[in-house]
Design a protein around this motif. Structure first.
Motif, short mmCIF file in Angstrom:
data_model
loop_
_atom_site.label_atom_id
_atom_site.label_comp_id
_atom_site.label_asym_id
_atom_site.label_seq_id
_atom_site.Cartn_x
_atom_site.Cartn_y
_atom_site.Cartn_z
N ALA A 176 130.63 46.25 -42.04
CA ALA A 176 131.14 45.12 -41.94
C ALA A 176 130.48 44.08 -42.55
O ALA A 176 131.49 42.99 -43.19
N ARG A 177 129.01 44.12 -43.47
CA ARG A 177 128.98 43.33 -44.50
C ARG A 177 129.01 42.16 -44.16
O ARG A 177 129.63 41.30 -44.92
N TYR A 178 128.31 41.59 -42.55
CA TYR A 178 128.00 40.06 -42.98
C TYR A 178 129.31 39.75 -41.68
O TYR A 178 129.16 38.54 -41.60
N ARG A 179 130.80 40.10 -42.45
CA ARG A 179 131.86 39.69 -42.34
C ARG A 179 131.69 39.81 -39.22
O ARG A 179 131.62 41.02 -39.71
N LEU A 180 132.34 38.89 -39.38
CA LEU A 180 132.36 38.94 -37.66
C LEU A 180 133.40 39.70 -36.84
O LEU A 180 133.15 39.94 -35.82
N ASP A 181 134.61 39.95 -38.01
CA ASP A 181 135.41 40.04 -37.62
C ASP A 181 135.81 41.24 -37.89
O ASP A 181 137.26 42.33 -37.44
N VAL A 182 134.60 41.93 -38.18
CA VAL A 182 134.66 43.28 -38.37
C VAL A 182 134.31 44.20 -37.28
O VAL A 182 132.91 43.97 -37.30
N CYS A 183 133.97 45.07 -36.21
CA CYS A 183 133.92 45.92 -35.32
C CYS A 183 134.82 47.18 -35.06
O CYS A 183 136.24 47.07 -34.69
N ASP A 184 133.86 48.66 -35.14
CA ASP A 184 134.36 49.98 -34.83
C ASP A 184 133.81 49.76 -33.45
O ASP A 184 135.04 50.59 -33.05
N ALA A 185 133.27 49.37 -32.39
CA ALA A 185 132.61 49.23 -31.22
C ALA A 185 133.42 49.21 -30.19
O ALA A 185 134.59 48.30 -30.96
N LYS A 186 134.08 50.51 -29.48
CA LYS A 186 135.54 50.28 -28.75
C LYS A 186 134.80 49.28 -27.15
O LYS A 186 133.37 50.96 -26.85
N ALA A 187 135.52 49.02 -26.24
CA ALA A 187 135.16 49.17 -24.77
C ALA A 187 136.44 49.62 -24.04
O ALA A 187 137.61 49.15 -24.60
N THR A 188 136.46 49.98 -22.91
CA THR A 188 137.20 50.36 -21.97
C THR A 188 136.49 50.00 -20.84
O THR A 188 135.62 49.53 -19.82
N ALA A 189 138.20 49.73 -19.66
CA ALA A 189 137.58 49.64 -18.20
C ALA A 189 136.94 50.51 -17.58
O ALA A 189 137.28 51.80 -17.84
N ALA A 190 136.20 50.08 -16.81
CA ALA A 190 134.91 51.90 -15.79
C ALA A 190 135.21 51.16 -14.79
O ALA A 190 135.40 49.64 -14.79
N ALA A 191 135.10 52.23 -13.70
CA ALA A 191 134.99 51.84 -12.56
C ALA A 191 133.35 50.40 -12.17
O ALA A 191 132.36 50.46 -12.41
N GLY A 192 133.99 49.51 -12.24
CA GLY A 192 133.08 48.44 -11.23
C GLY A 192 132.73 47.41 -12.59
O GLY A 192 131.85 46.85 -13.18
N GLY A 193 133.48 47.56 -14.31
CA GLY A 193 132.85 46.97 -15.17
C GLY A 193 133.95 47.30 -16.46
O GLY A 193 134.82 47.88 -16.10
N HIS A 194 133.01 47.79 -17.57
CA HIS A 194 133.45 48.56 -18.59
C HIS A 194 132.57 49.40 -19.14
O HIS A 194 131.33 49.25 -18.84
N SER A 195 132.66 50.22 -20.07
CA SER A 195 132.03 50.92 -21.09
C SER A 195 132.17 50.65 -22.45
O SER A 195 133.12 50.28 -22.87
N VAL A 196 130.79 50.85 -23.48
CA VAL A 196 131.36 50.25 -24.64
C VAL A 196 130.18 51.79 -25.39
O VAL A 196 129.55 52.51 -24.97
N THR A 197 131.04 51.98 -26.48
CA THR A 197 130.76 53.46 -27.69
C THR A 197 130.68 52.58 -28.93
O THR A 197 131.86 51.69 -29.35
N GLY A 198 129.71 52.99 -29.51
CA GLY A 198 129.69 52.27 -30.45
C GLY A 198 128.70 51.85 -31.12
O GLY A 198 126.92 52.69 -30.65
#
Length: 371
Positions: free
Chosen positions: A128-150
């Motif tokens: 990212a080098r300090y850029r806030l719009d660069v994001c590789d982490a991914k979120a997906t809908a899960a039972a009762g909420g979400h899960s995040v990978t990154g």
């Protein structure tokens, strides 16, 4: 416009300064660094002083104070190079108060206010080098909420925190999530940073997450801007002590039988250091005053402040080392620790070169002169 601090703010400054001077000595700091760079006891003492509750709304058990009060506190903590990341409490309370749902606020803001929960921002990724719009982490809908990978890097006290504020891609857009460190799929590998504080690499593998807001980029910008304002204030405290320590040394060190403080060339260099300190102080005030401005104006102001502070930190730190000579870089002497702290603060939330680019990108045709 009245730039004087209120009586309450001066009392707050005095209380924090007394704690730093009497309760957070250089020896205690060194012991904390050797123990890993974070002390839960010191964090609890900050909470007992009411500092973790400072910017939390009163409705959630906080003191409901503003950016100027946070600036006063951060500056005093900077004077002692306090390792515990109080700025993260300011960041978390700002983001959750403005973007969190009533349920999320009720669950976390009272715990942040009491100091029970340390919630830290985990946004930095390697490319990212300090850029806030660069994001590789991914979120997906899960039972009762979400899960995040990154994977998130240089997370403040990451292996000691209770939860993380994590930006991740959700349906092609950055959203912001809260992930508890104790959740399944969370791994935090801690280490001591250059200035002695603690950070961690945080790996999330389908970790359960609570959605804070789908407008993650706006929330992330507020988080980082709050962090920049706190960093600027903290840097002013470190700069103040660096200049004072340099002057004290020059009034003791003799060369050719006379105090080096009597040499005109060296006195001029100290005058330049003092000028950079005051420029930094004024821009720190500017940053804190602009935290409540509209997003575009706020972002531009933070970039300007960080450029000036970065230049001041580099100049004052280097001049201090040169005026001290060899002792200025020895681990036993406090001056070297001021220098390391300034070096790390210069890179926090974007280094000087990055923010110079931000200032340039936001410059209008009038360059702000006639606006």
């Amino acid at each position: 416009m009245d730039f004087d601090f209120s009586d309450d703010q001066e009392q707050l400054r005095d209380a924090v300064r007394k704690w730093v001077d009497k309760g957070y000595s250089f020896e205690r700091r060194r012991a904390a660094v050797e123990a890993g760079g974070f002390s839960r006891d010191a964090w609890n003492e900050l909470a007992e002083l009411g500092l973790t509750a400072l910017t939390v709304p009163e409705a959630h058990g906080g003191l409901g104070q503003g950016a100027i009060d946070a600036m006063v506190v951060a500056e005093e903590l900077g004077r002692g190079m306090v390792l515990e990341p109080l700025a993260q409490a300011f960041i978390a309370s700002a983001v959750l108060s403005q973007f969190g749902s009533a349920e999320v606020q009720g669950a976390w803001l009272p715990r942040i206010a009491s100091g029970e929960a340390l919630v830290v921002l985990a946004q930095q990724e390697r490319k990212a080098r300090y850029r806030l719009d660069v994001c590789d982490a991914k979120a997906t809908a899960a039972a009762g909420g979400h899960s995040v990978t990154g994977t998130k890097s240089v997370v403040a006290a990451g292996d000691q925190a209770d939860a993380f504020l994590v930006p991740a891609q959700l349906n092609g857009k950055i959203a912001l999530f809260l992930v508890e460190r104790s959740a399944n799929g969370v791994t935090a590998k801690g280490y001591v940073t250059q200035d002695g504080s603690r950070a961690a690499e945080v790996v999330l593998a389908n970790a359960p997450a609570t959605l804070v807001t789908a407008d993650g980029l706006a929330a992330l910008e507020l988080a980082v801007d709050t962090g920049i304002a706190a960093t600027c204030a903290e840097a002013v405290g470190v700069l103040d002590k660096t200049v004072a320590g340099t002057v004290e040394y020059m009034n003791q060190r003799k060369q050719f039988g006379v105090l080096i403080s009597s040499f005109q060339a060296l006195r001029h260099r100290v005058a330049d250091m003092k000028m950079q300190l005051e420029l930094a102080r004024s821009m720190s005030y500017y940053a804190s005053l602009k935290l409540g401005a509209p997003a575009a104006e706020r972002r531009a102001a933070m970039a300007r402040a960080k450029v000036q502070l970065g230049q001041a930190m580099r100049f004052v730190g280097q001049q201090s080392v040169q005026l001290h000579g060899g002792i200025g870089v020895t681990d036993e002497y406090i001056g070297s620790h001021y220098f390391k702290k300034l070096t790390q603060l210069e890179m926090a939330f974007g280094d000087t070169l990055h923010h110079l680019g931000e200032v340039s990108a936001r410059m209008q045709d009038t360059a702000g002169v006639f606006a």
